[in-house]
Design a protein around this motif. Structure first.
Motif, mmCIF file in Angstrom:
data_model
loop_
_atom_site.group_PDB
_atom_site.id
_atom_site.type_symbol
_atom_site.label_atom_id
_atom_site.label_comp_id
_atom_site.label_asym_id
_atom_site.label_seq_id
_atom_site.Cartn_x
_atom_site.Cartn_y
_atom_site.Cartn_z
ATOM 1 N N GLY A 1 -6.972 -4.985 -7.548
ATOM 2 C CA GLY A 1 -6.614 -4.705 -6.161
ATOM 3 C C GLY A 1 -7.547 -5.309 -5.138
ATOM 4 O O GLY A 1 -7.565 -4.872 -3.992
ATOM 5 N N ARG B 1 0.834 -1.214 0.000
ATOM 6 C CA ARG B 1 0.000 0.000 0.000
ATOM 7 C C ARG B 1 0.862 1.255 0.000
ATOM 8 O O ARG B 1 0.595 2.214 -0.715
ATOM 9 C CB ARG B 1 -0.912 0.016 1.219
ATOM 10 C CG ARG B 1 -2.165 -0.765 1.036
ATOM 11 C CD ARG B 1 -3.061 -0.725 2.226
ATOM 12 N NE ARG B 1 -3.230 0.604 2.784
ATOM 13 C CZ ARG B 1 -3.820 0.849 3.931
ATOM 14 N NH1 ARG B 1 -4.302 -0.130 4.640
ATOM 15 N NH2 ARG B 1 -3.946 2.068 4.385
ATOM 16 N N ARG B 2 1.900 1.254 0.832
ATOM 17 C CA ARG B 2 2.794 2.412 0.913
ATOM 18 C C ARG B 2 3.456 2.683 -0.434
ATOM 19 O O ARG B 2 3.568 3.818 -0.876
ATOM 20 C CB ARG B 2 3.851 2.166 1.991
ATOM 21 C CG ARG B 2 4.658 3.383 2.349
ATOM 22 C CD ARG B 2 5.681 3.107 3.447
ATOM 23 N NE ARG B 2 5.132 2.382 4.575
ATOM 24 C CZ ARG B 2 5.571 1.194 4.991
ATOM 25 N NH1 ARG B 2 6.572 0.598 4.368
ATOM 26 N NH2 ARG B 2 5.031 0.603 6.021
ATOM 27 N N TYR C 1 -7.811 -5.210 -0.654
ATOM 28 C CA TYR C 1 -6.739 -5.252 0.334
ATOM 29 C C TYR C 1 -5.859 -4.008 0.288
ATOM 30 O O TYR C 1 -5.058 -3.804 1.170
ATOM 31 C CB TYR C 1 -5.883 -6.507 0.187
ATOM 32 C CG TYR C 1 -5.231 -6.681 -1.154
ATOM 33 C CD1 TYR C 1 -3.947 -6.232 -1.381
ATOM 34 C CD2 TYR C 1 -5.909 -7.306 -2.190
ATOM 35 C CE1 TYR C 1 -3.354 -6.402 -2.607
ATOM 36 C CE2 TYR C 1 -5.321 -7.477 -3.414
ATOM 37 C CZ TYR C 1 -4.041 -7.024 -3.624
ATOM 38 O OH TYR C 1 -3.459 -7.180 -4.838
ATOM 39 N N LEU C 2 -6.007 -3.193 -0.734
ATOM 40 C CA LEU C 2 -5.228 -1.959 -0.787
ATOM 41 C C LEU C 2 -6.087 -0.743 -0.449
ATOM 42 O O LEU C 2 -5.676 0.387 -0.636
ATOM 43 C CB LEU C 2 -4.608 -1.788 -2.179
ATOM 44 C CG LEU C 2 -3.636 -2.911 -2.547
ATOM 45 C CD1 LEU C 2 -3.186 -2.765 -3.976
ATOM 46 C CD2 LEU C 2 -2.453 -2.932 -1.620
ATOM 47 N N TYR D 1 -8.325 1.872 2.072
ATOM 48 C CA TYR D 1 -7.914 2.578 3.274
ATOM 49 C C TYR D 1 -8.655 2.081 4.491
ATOM 50 O O TYR D 1 -9.505 1.219 4.417
ATOM 51 C CB TYR D 1 -8.057 4.080 3.069
ATOM 52 C CG TYR D 1 -7.003 4.594 2.133
ATOM 53 C CD1 TYR D 1 -5.705 4.767 2.576
ATOM 54 C CD2 TYR D 1 -7.277 4.817 0.797
ATOM 55 C CE1 TYR D 1 -4.710 5.190 1.715
ATOM 56 C CE2 TYR D 1 -6.287 5.247 -0.067
ATOM 57 C CZ TYR D 1 -5.013 5.430 0.400
ATOM 58 O OH TYR D 1 -4.034 5.843 -0.454
ATOM 59 N N THR E 1 0.628 3.827 -3.209
ATOM 60 C CA THR E 1 0.042 5.160 -3.056
ATOM 61 C C THR E 1 0.957 6.254 -3.580
ATOM 62 O O THR E 1 0.495 7.350 -3.868
ATOM 63 C CB THR E 1 -0.298 5.457 -1.585
ATOM 64 O OG1 THR E 1 0.866 5.271 -0.786
ATOM 65 C CG2 THR E 1 -1.425 4.558 -1.107
ATOM 66 N N PHE F 1 -9.926 -1.968 5.277
ATOM 67 C CA PHE F 1 -8.667 -2.694 5.418
ATOM 68 C C PHE F 1 -8.631 -3.438 6.738
ATOM 69 O O PHE F 1 -8.195 -4.575 6.809
ATOM 70 C CB PHE F 1 -7.486 -1.737 5.297
ATOM 71 C CG PHE F 1 -6.167 -2.423 5.467
ATOM 72 C CD1 PHE F 1 -5.707 -3.302 4.517
ATOM 73 C CD2 PHE F 1 -5.407 -2.207 6.592
ATOM 74 C CE1 PHE F 1 -4.499 -3.953 4.670
ATOM 75 C CE2 PHE F 1 -4.199 -2.847 6.757
ATOM 76 C CZ PHE F 1 -3.752 -3.718 5.786
ATOM 77 N N ARG G 1 1.031 1.223 -10.848
ATOM 78 C CA ARG G 1 0.076 0.492 -10.008
ATOM 79 C C ARG G 1 -0.568 -0.662 -10.762
ATOM 80 O O ARG G 1 -0.648 -1.773 -10.261
ATOM 81 C CB ARG G 1 -1.027 1.427 -9.505
ATOM 82 C CG ARG G 1 -0.666 2.117 -8.215
ATOM 83 C CD ARG G 1 -1.811 2.932 -7.765
ATOM 84 N NE ARG G 1 -1.688 4.193 -8.486
ATOM 85 C CZ ARG G 1 -2.239 5.320 -8.135
ATOM 86 N NH1 ARG G 1 -3.027 5.361 -7.111
ATOM 87 N NH2 ARG G 1 -2.035 6.414 -8.805
#
Length: 191
Positions: A158, A108-109, A170-171, A173, A112, A177, A119
């Motif tokens: 995703g 995720r980090r 799963y990605l 927010y 984003t 999550f 992506r």
């Protein structure tokens, strides 16, 4: 530099041995359950799982770690199921769930901060990767490896599908999550 062959722990093996020694020392201390759980979360999980988003942590190592955690907190026992004992400890995630959580957070980090083409390429490769231990050569393979431990299949958009009844991004927010991590924890307890 190229990489060939199955992934190896290499220098990470020293940290694993250090965490095992910490758990053996913790087993000898006379603290209450809550204090020991906090020591495992803060001292053992943080040291042993740092950087494991890039290297697959094997099933035998996870089982040995579960046994050591269970023995450190509850005392030694030859007939206890360590996975069940960890599942019922308040505030302590199963090590497999914690590893998967860390791999998802790292993905995720990364995603984003990327443009849409990167992506979509990441998610495409993730959905096509086999997820087997010997093919894990980076964060994409390791994430797929950890997700497959819980029978979750990531898709190109995703989301994941698991156990035929759960579908979640799963990605996404925070609120959704955390429900995904709860599903992973439930899968670890049941499966």
């Amino acid at each position: 530099m190229t990489f060939h062959g199955p992934p190896r722990l290499g220098k990470l093996a020293n940290r694993i041995q250090s965490a095992h020694k910490k758990l053996e020392r913790l087993a000898k201390l006379q603290y209450d359950l809550k204090t020991k759980v906090l020591l495992v979360k803060g001292g053992v999980y943080s040291s042993i799982f740092w950087g494991m988003e890039l290297v697959p942590f094997g099933s035998q190592q996870l089982q040995k770690l579960r046994t050591l955690i269970s023995n450190a907190i509850l005392g030694p026992s030859s007939c206890r199921n360590s996975a069940l004992s960890i599942a019922f400890m308040p505030g302590l995630l199963d090590p497999a769930v914690y590893l998967t959580f860390r791999a998802i957070i790292a993905a995720r980090r990364f995603l984003t901060r990327q443009v849409e083409t990167v992506r979509s390429s990441f998610l495409e490769r993730l959905s096509k990767h086999s997820g087997t231990h010997h093919e894990c050569k980076g964060p994409i393979g390791v994430l797929k490896y950890y997700l497959q431990k819980f029978c979750w299949q990531p898709t190109r958009n995703g989301e994941t599908f698991g156990y035929g009844f759960c579908q979640t991004p799963y990605l996404a927010y925070q609120p959704r999550f955390h429900s995904f991590v709860a599903c992973l924890d439930m899968a670890a307890r049941c499966g």
